[in-house]
Write an enzyme that holds these catalytic residues in place. Structure first.
Site, PDB file in Angstrom:
ATOM      1  N   TYR A 143     -37.630  52.746  70.313  1.00 49.38           N
ATOM      2  CA  TYR A 143     -38.871  53.594  69.819  1.00 49.38           C
ATOM      3  C   TYR A 143     -38.696  54.705  68.604  1.00 49.38           C
ATOM      4  O   TYR A 143     -37.765  55.363  68.835  1.00 49.38           O
ATOM      5  CB  TYR A 143     -38.502  54.220  71.236  1.00 49.38           C
ATOM      6  CG  TYR A 143     -40.367  55.841  71.272  1.00 49.38           C
ATOM      7  CD1 TYR A 143     -41.271  55.245  70.349  1.00 49.38           C
ATOM      8  CD2 TYR A 143     -40.141  56.805  71.876  1.00 49.38           C
ATOM      9  CE1 TYR A 143     -42.338  56.878  70.578  1.00 49.38           C
ATOM     10  CE2 TYR A 143     -41.411  57.661  71.750  1.00 49.38           C
ATOM     11  CZ  TYR A 143     -42.241  57.094  71.003  1.00 49.38           C
ATOM     12  OH  TYR A 143     -43.296  58.255  71.466  1.00 49.38           O
ATOM     13  N   LYS A 171     -40.510  50.134  68.977  1.00 44.27           N
ATOM     14  CA  LYS A 171     -42.417  50.538  69.643  1.00 44.27           C
ATOM     15  C   LYS A 171     -42.317  51.352  68.164  1.00 44.27           C
ATOM     16  O   LYS A 171     -41.125  52.829  68.416  1.00 44.27           O
ATOM     17  CB  LYS A 171     -41.839  51.003  70.572  1.00 44.27           C
ATOM     18  CG  LYS A 171     -43.236  51.649  71.471  1.00 44.27           C
ATOM     19  CD  LYS A 171     -43.068  52.670  72.198  1.00 44.27           C
ATOM     20  CE  LYS A 171     -43.758  53.863  72.866  1.00 44.27           C
ATOM     21  NZ  LYS A 171     -43.308  54.765  74.086  1.00 44.27           N
TER      22      LYS A 171
END
Ligand SMILES: CC(=O)N[C@H]1[C@H]([C@H](O)[C@H](O)CO)O[C@](O)(C(=O)O)C[C@@H]1O
Length: 312
Positions: A143, A171
């Site tokens: 992420y 992400k």
């Protein structure tokens, strides 16, 4: 590892587990259980814990444990896919959370790059290697949000994640056509998750696998239907995306841009506008949250601008 072996089936519309925070700043675990059941009933592609919207940066280790246990046991019983966020700015705490997450056997575990002093690429590779060992065969999703200390370009993400076969996805925030071209050039072997309100564009560009999604904060069921429409009729889905973005730009983003509220405050506002579960706009101290009356005031507007998200 070759392109074909790294490709992981993780994809689709992922709903963020938001924390119901009581007036005394405690987590209301009874409401958290209700929320998980509602998300399961909405038949989203998966539920993920401990993103930014899940306030991973503001909970004790005992609370972390209890949230993951609750998510894992309910999802397992229902056959619902789930991802655990082990994210923490401190690498030692993050690895410890990661080790504890493996016991729940999630589909994947989300990590960030340690985030106080920005890592060099070499340090990032080193961190991801250690995280891969600790993950014990469970795939990792990196992420790298727009507010990270270091926001990596597609080429840098490839340099950092390429040597670590456990990293199957990322992400990240998307950008313009040039960014999409770079993502296609460097990140074809990874499952890419982009912001929820751009998912139709990301799919049309042939880049996105899915979203850990703000649209699912607004309406878990509606976001799922919209994602399914992307595969049936991408042009219709893009037209809806235009109206979702217009709603965000006019009624949600100004709270951050003009008043300094955090992204998590915006996500909780969306959930309260959607009014689908026991999650209020309240964030844990010291973060300021948007008043519940603002959400009430926007409910009709959201339904008028994007009725498709609220059709049952
Ligand atoms: C616009 C949007 O979808 N925002 C979502 C982001 C992005 O997916 C991520 O920053 C990658 O761009 O993730 C969250 O912050 C999170 O993890 O809790 C939830 C939030 O709703």
């Amino acid at each position: 590892m070759s392109m074909t072996t790294r490709r992981h089936p993780i994809a689709g519309n992922w709903a963020s587990l938001l924390l119901p925070i009581a007036e005394d700043d405690s987590i209301d675990f009874e409401k958290l259980g209700e929320e998980i059941d509602i998300l399961i009933a909405a038949k989203v592609d998966g539920i993920y814990s401990n993103g930014t919207a899940g306030e991973f940066h503001n909970q004790t280790e005992a609370e972390y444990e209890r949230i993951q246990e609750m998510l894992a046991s309910r999802c397992r019983a229902a056959g619902m896919a789930f991802v655990i966020g082990a994210c923490q700015p401190d690498p030692i705490i993050m690895l410890d959370r990661l080790r504890r997450a493996t016991a729940h056997k999630p589909l994947a575990i989300q990590v960030i790059l340690p985030d106080w002093w920005p890592l060099t690429n070499l340090e990032a590779v080193d961190f991801l290697h250690r995280a891969s060992e600790a993950a014990d065969g469970i795939p990792l999703v990196l992420y790298n949000p727009p507010h990270a200390k270091r926001v990596l370009s597609p080429a840098e993400l490839s340099d950092v994640c390429g040597p670590c076969p456990s990293v199957v996805g990322m992400k990240i925030a998307d950008s313009d056509d040039a960014w999409y071209a770079q993502a296609r050039a460097y990140l074809g072997e990874f499952s890419l998750f982009i912001p929820g309100h751009h998912l139709a564009t990301g799919i049309k560009q042939g880049v996105a696998a899915g979203a850990f999604s703000n649209v699912a904060c607004l309406s878990p069921h509606g976001a799922q239907a919209w994602k399914e429409l992307m595969h049936a009729d991408i042009d219709a889905a893009l037209e809806i995306e235009g109206r979702i973005c217009a709603f965000m730009d006019s009624h949600v983003v100004p709270f951050r841009r003009d008043h300094g509220y955090s992204n998590a405050a915006l996500d909780k506002l969306l959930a309260a506008i959607g009014n689908w579960g026991p999650v209020s706009t309240r964030l844990r101290w010291p973060y300021r949250f948007i008043g519940e009356q603002e959400a009430k005031g926007l409910r009709e507007r959201a339904r008028a601008m994007i009725p498709e998200l609220f059709a049952q």
